[in-house]
Design a protein around this motif. Structure first.
Motif, PDB file in Angstrom:
ATOM      1  N   GLY A 203       5.492 -10.043  13.583  1.00  0.00           N
ATOM      2  CA  GLY A 203       4.198  -9.603  14.075  1.00  0.00           C
ATOM      3  C   GLY A 203       4.278  -9.258  15.545  1.00  0.00           C
ATOM      4  O   GLY A 203       4.910  -9.971  16.336  1.00  0.00           O
ATOM      5  N   MET A 204       3.669  -8.104  15.904  1.00  0.00           N
ATOM      6  CA  MET A 204       3.619  -7.644  17.283  1.00  0.00           C
ATOM      7  C   MET A 204       2.171  -7.218  17.563  1.00  0.00           C
ATOM      8  O   MET A 204       1.270  -7.496  16.774  1.00  0.00           O
ATOM      9  CB  MET A 204       4.597  -6.487  17.516  1.00  0.00           C
ATOM     10  N   SER A 205       1.957  -6.537  18.684  1.00  0.00           N
ATOM     11  CA  SER A 205       0.586  -6.182  19.061  1.00  0.00           C
ATOM     12  C   SER A 205      -0.173  -5.495  17.925  1.00  0.00           C
ATOM     13  O   SER A 205      -1.349  -5.761  17.704  1.00  0.00           O
ATOM     14  CB  SER A 205       0.593  -5.248  20.278  1.00  0.00           C
ATOM     15  N   GLY A 206       0.504  -4.596  17.204  1.00  0.00           N
ATOM     16  CA  GLY A 206      -0.202  -3.755  16.255  1.00  0.00           C
ATOM     17  C   GLY A 206      -0.369  -4.337  14.860  1.00  0.00           C
ATOM     18  O   GLY A 206      -1.176  -3.826  14.073  1.00  0.00           O
ATOM     19  N   ASP A 207       0.389  -5.381  14.535  1.00  0.00           N
ATOM     20  CA  ASP A 207       0.390  -5.809  13.131  1.00  0.00           C
ATOM     21  C   ASP A 207       0.335  -7.330  12.968  1.00  0.00           C
ATOM     22  O   ASP A 207       0.735  -7.863  11.938  1.00  0.00           O
ATOM     23  CB  ASP A 207       1.625  -5.241  12.405  1.00  0.00           C
ATOM     24  N   LEU A 208      -0.195  -8.032  13.981  1.00  0.00           N
ATOM     25  CA  LEU A 208      -0.086  -9.492  13.919  1.00  0.00           C
ATOM     26  C   LEU A 208      -0.946 -10.121  12.833  1.00  0.00           C
ATOM     27  O   LEU A 208      -0.609 -11.186  12.307  1.00  0.00           O
ATOM     28  CB  LEU A 208      -0.330 -10.126  15.297  1.00  0.00           C
ATOM     29  N   GLU A 209      -2.048  -9.480  12.440  1.00  0.00           N
ATOM     30  CA  GLU A 209      -2.887 -10.047  11.373  1.00  0.00           C
ATOM     31  C   GLU A 209      -2.114 -10.137  10.052  1.00  0.00           C
ATOM     32  O   GLU A 209      -2.178 -11.159   9.361  1.00  0.00           O
ATOM     33  CB  GLU A 209      -4.158  -9.209  11.175  1.00  0.00           C
ATOM     34  N   PHE A 210      -1.367  -9.068   9.731  1.00  0.00           N
ATOM     35  CA  PHE A 210      -0.569  -9.093   8.491  1.00  0.00           C
ATOM     36  C   PHE A 210       0.484 -10.189   8.571  1.00  0.00           C
ATOM     37  O   PHE A 210       0.790 -10.863   7.589  1.00  0.00           O
ATOM     38  CB  PHE A 210       0.144  -7.754   8.270  1.00  0.00           C
ATOM     39  N   ALA A 211       1.045 -10.343   9.763  1.00  0.00           N
ATOM     40  CA  ALA A 211       2.118 -11.324   9.941  1.00  0.00           C
ATOM     41  C   ALA A 211       1.579 -12.747   9.767  1.00  0.00           C
ATOM     42  O   ALA A 211       2.217 -13.590   9.133  1.00  0.00           O
ATOM     43  CB  ALA A 211       2.761 -11.148  11.312  1.00  0.00           C
ATOM     44  N   VAL A 212       0.411 -13.008  10.332  1.00  0.00           N
ATOM     45  CA  VAL A 212      -0.197 -14.340  10.205  1.00  0.00           C
ATOM     46  C   VAL A 212      -0.517 -14.623   8.740  1.00  0.00           C
ATOM     47  O   VAL A 212      -0.269 -15.715   8.227  1.00  0.00           O
ATOM     48  CB  VAL A 212      -1.459 -14.450  11.086  1.00  0.00           C
ATOM     49  N   THR A 217       5.004 -17.737  12.410  1.00  0.00           N
ATOM     50  CA  THR A 217       4.789 -18.848  13.347  1.00  0.00           C
ATOM     51  C   THR A 217       5.006 -18.403  14.789  1.00  0.00           C
ATOM     52  O   THR A 217       4.879 -19.193  15.709  1.00  0.00           O
ATOM     53  CB  THR A 217       5.750 -20.016  13.065  1.00  0.00           C
ATOM     54  N   CYS A 218       5.368 -17.124  14.974  1.00  0.00           N
ATOM     55  CA  CYS A 218       5.640 -16.614  16.320  1.00  0.00           C
ATOM     56  C   CYS A 218       5.332 -15.127  16.344  1.00  0.00           C
ATOM     57  O   CYS A 218       6.009 -14.348  15.676  1.00  0.00           O
ATOM     58  CB  CYS A 218       7.108 -16.849  16.686  1.00  0.00           C
ATOM     59  N   VAL A 219       4.287 -14.748  17.067  1.00  0.00           N
ATOM     60  CA  VAL A 219       4.027 -13.321  17.229  1.00  0.00           C
ATOM     61  C   VAL A 219       4.550 -12.898  18.607  1.00  0.00           C
ATOM     62  O   VAL A 219       4.360 -13.586  19.597  1.00  0.00           O
ATOM     63  CB  VAL A 219       2.528 -12.959  17.062  1.00  0.00           C
ATOM     64  N   ARG A 220       5.263 -11.787  18.626  1.00  0.00           N
ATOM     65  CA  ARG A 220       5.911 -11.302  19.844  1.00  0.00           C
ATOM     66  C   ARG A 220       5.057 -10.160  20.398  1.00  0.00           C
ATOM     67  O   ARG A 220       5.008  -9.084  19.820  1.00  0.00           O
ATOM     68  CB  ARG A 220       7.323 -10.809  19.525  1.00  0.00           C
TER      69      ARG A 220
END
Ligand SMILES: *Cc1c(COP(=O)(O)O)cnc(C)c1O
Length: 232
Positions: A203-212, A217-220
């Motif tokens: 997950g990064m700025s643009g896609d962190l919701e999908f990652a969560v 456990t770590c968004v960059r």
């Protein structure tokens, strides 16, 4: 780069976004950490992160970290998130407490041997190309067991978990698939090797919701905190 006040405002918005994503995914907000990505920015970006209580930064190049780290506040944990060439392995171990981009058994073995020689203990994440993107680094999903085996054989390395970068794409389904694959890969490896692999860096700025949603456990996060980077 942004001013400190802008950074603080961005950080508050990011915390809210992350909080909302955790509520939606029925997860504890404390279970996802923010790794501020300071690459391409001056050492001031590291100071900003430190001033709001963030304790780690992510950088993607060994050379850049070598210049910045001596000028940066002490007590920050540096994490390498970019591809590591084997000839820079020793320097990377000296500059980074965590290497998130271990992507081949050969690199893992080399890092393990060098860390032992240097008397260092290092955290690592295994980078998996779980989006099957020819433009991205990371081992293939099918290679992940071999990579984990090599890393586990190194007493100087502690394998915290896995890392992935979603393909550059306008289709959100690509990020969702990449993150779900990484999660599945982690679950399979943990069962097969009987090890805990708690960290999922995705997950990064643009896609962190999908990652969560998929268990990150770590968004960059770079641009959302520090503003757009100059084009590479
Ligand atoms: C640059 C970078 C990030 C941060 O990307 P943003 O879109 O600026 O949040 C995250 N992960 C990796 C591996 C990167 O290289």
């Amino acid at each position: 780069m942004v001013t400190f006040d802008q950074f603080k405002a961005n950080y508050a918005i990011l915390q809210k976004r992350l909080h909302d994503a955790c509520v939606k995914a029925k997860r504890q907000p404390e279970s996802v950490r923010i790794l501020p990505v300071t690459k391409t920015h001056s050492v001031e970006a590291v100071e900003f992160a430190s001033r709001v209580g963030l304790t780690s930064v992510g950088e993607n190049r060994v050379q850049e970290a070598a210049i910045k780290r001596p000028l940066a506040p002490a007590g920050i944990r540096w994490e390498l998130i970019g591809h590591l060439q084997s000839n820079k392995a020793k320097q990377a171990l000296q500059l980074f407490e965590v290497i998130q981009s271990v992507d081949s058994p050969e690199l893992a073995t080399r890092l393990g041997r060098l860390a032992q020689e240097l008397g260092l203990q290092r955290g690592v994440l295994l980078q998996v190309n779980s989006g099957d993107d020819p433009a991205k680094f990371g081992c293939d999903l099918a290679e992940a067991p071999r990579l984990l085996e090599a890393a586990l054989a190194c007493p100087a390395l502690k394998v915290h978990g896995l890392m992935a970068v979603a393909p550059l794409s306008d289709n959100p389904g690509d990020a969702e698939r990449t993150f779900a694959n990484l999660r599945q890969c982690r679950d399979d490896l943990a069962t097969r090797f009987q090890v805990a692999l708690p960290e999922l860096s995705m997950g990064m700025s643009g896609d962190l919701e999908f990652a969560v949603e998929a268990g990150s456990t770590c968004v960059r996060v770079g641009s959302m905190l520090f503003g757009q980077r100059p084009p590479a």
